[in-house]
Design a protein around this motif. Sequence first.
Motif, PDB file in Angstrom:
ATOM      1  N   LEU A 197     -14.044 -37.469   6.760  1.00  0.00           N
ATOM      2  CA  LEU A 197     -14.129 -38.546   5.921  1.00  0.00           C
ATOM      3  C   LEU A 197     -15.355 -39.290   6.250  1.00  0.00           C
ATOM      4  O   LEU A 197     -15.473 -39.374   7.607  1.00  0.00           O
ATOM      5  CB  LEU A 197     -13.140 -39.593   5.697  1.00  0.00           C
ATOM      6  N   VAL A 247     -14.871 -38.189   0.925  1.00  0.00           N
ATOM      7  CA  VAL A 247     -14.249 -36.955   1.518  1.00  0.00           C
ATOM      8  C   VAL A 247     -15.881 -36.127   1.417  1.00  0.00           C
ATOM      9  O   VAL A 247     -16.211 -35.823   0.672  1.00  0.00           O
ATOM     10  CB  VAL A 247     -13.234 -36.126   0.685  1.00  0.00           C
ATOM     11  N   ILE A 260      -5.689 -41.021   4.303  1.00  0.00           N
ATOM     12  CA  ILE A 260      -6.835 -40.358   3.424  1.00  0.00           C
ATOM     13  C   ILE A 260      -6.855 -41.450   2.429  1.00  0.00           C
ATOM     14  O   ILE A 260      -7.859 -41.981   2.173  1.00  0.00           O
ATOM     15  CB  ILE A 260      -6.641 -39.029   2.898  1.00  0.00           C
TER      16      ILE A 260
END
Length: 164
Positions: free
Chosen positions: A154, A134, A124
């Motif tokens: 994402l 996101v 992430i």
Amino acid sequence: MLITPMTAAHWPAVKAIYEAGIATGNATFETQAPAWDAWDKAHLGHSRLVAVDAAGAVLGWAALSPVSSRCVYGGVAELSIYVGTEARGQGVGRQLLQALIADSEAHGIWTLQAGTFAENTASIGLHTQAGFRVVGYRERIGRHHGVWRNTVQLERRSPSIGTA
């Protein structure tokens, strides 16, 4: 380190890195790596990259898969990126992802998307540092070894493709 197009000759090393990612339990819903032919058919023919060291050893890889067969989604692809255990934390993922973004845009991809397990904070972080945002959270989207897992979705839109 050199980033170069992936070929079938890279597959044994790419597969080993993929299997190491699978073994972590936080990289993919897959439980085993496919054979080359199946992997090859599931990914776009372009934007397949490997990072290799001076001796030619594969340190990591990145590739794109189509998100849909519908023509309106022809410029949208899902990315996969894996870095070998020994090469993690050395900027390999960052350089691979930057190269993948550039190569995807050169091939007309205007949106890259990625889904990662919520626990995979390194992935992430890698994506958000590369300009991904996101866009969602999928709760209990699938079972992995009998356990329901959540994913973070994402997305990165090209600033130069699809803006007009």
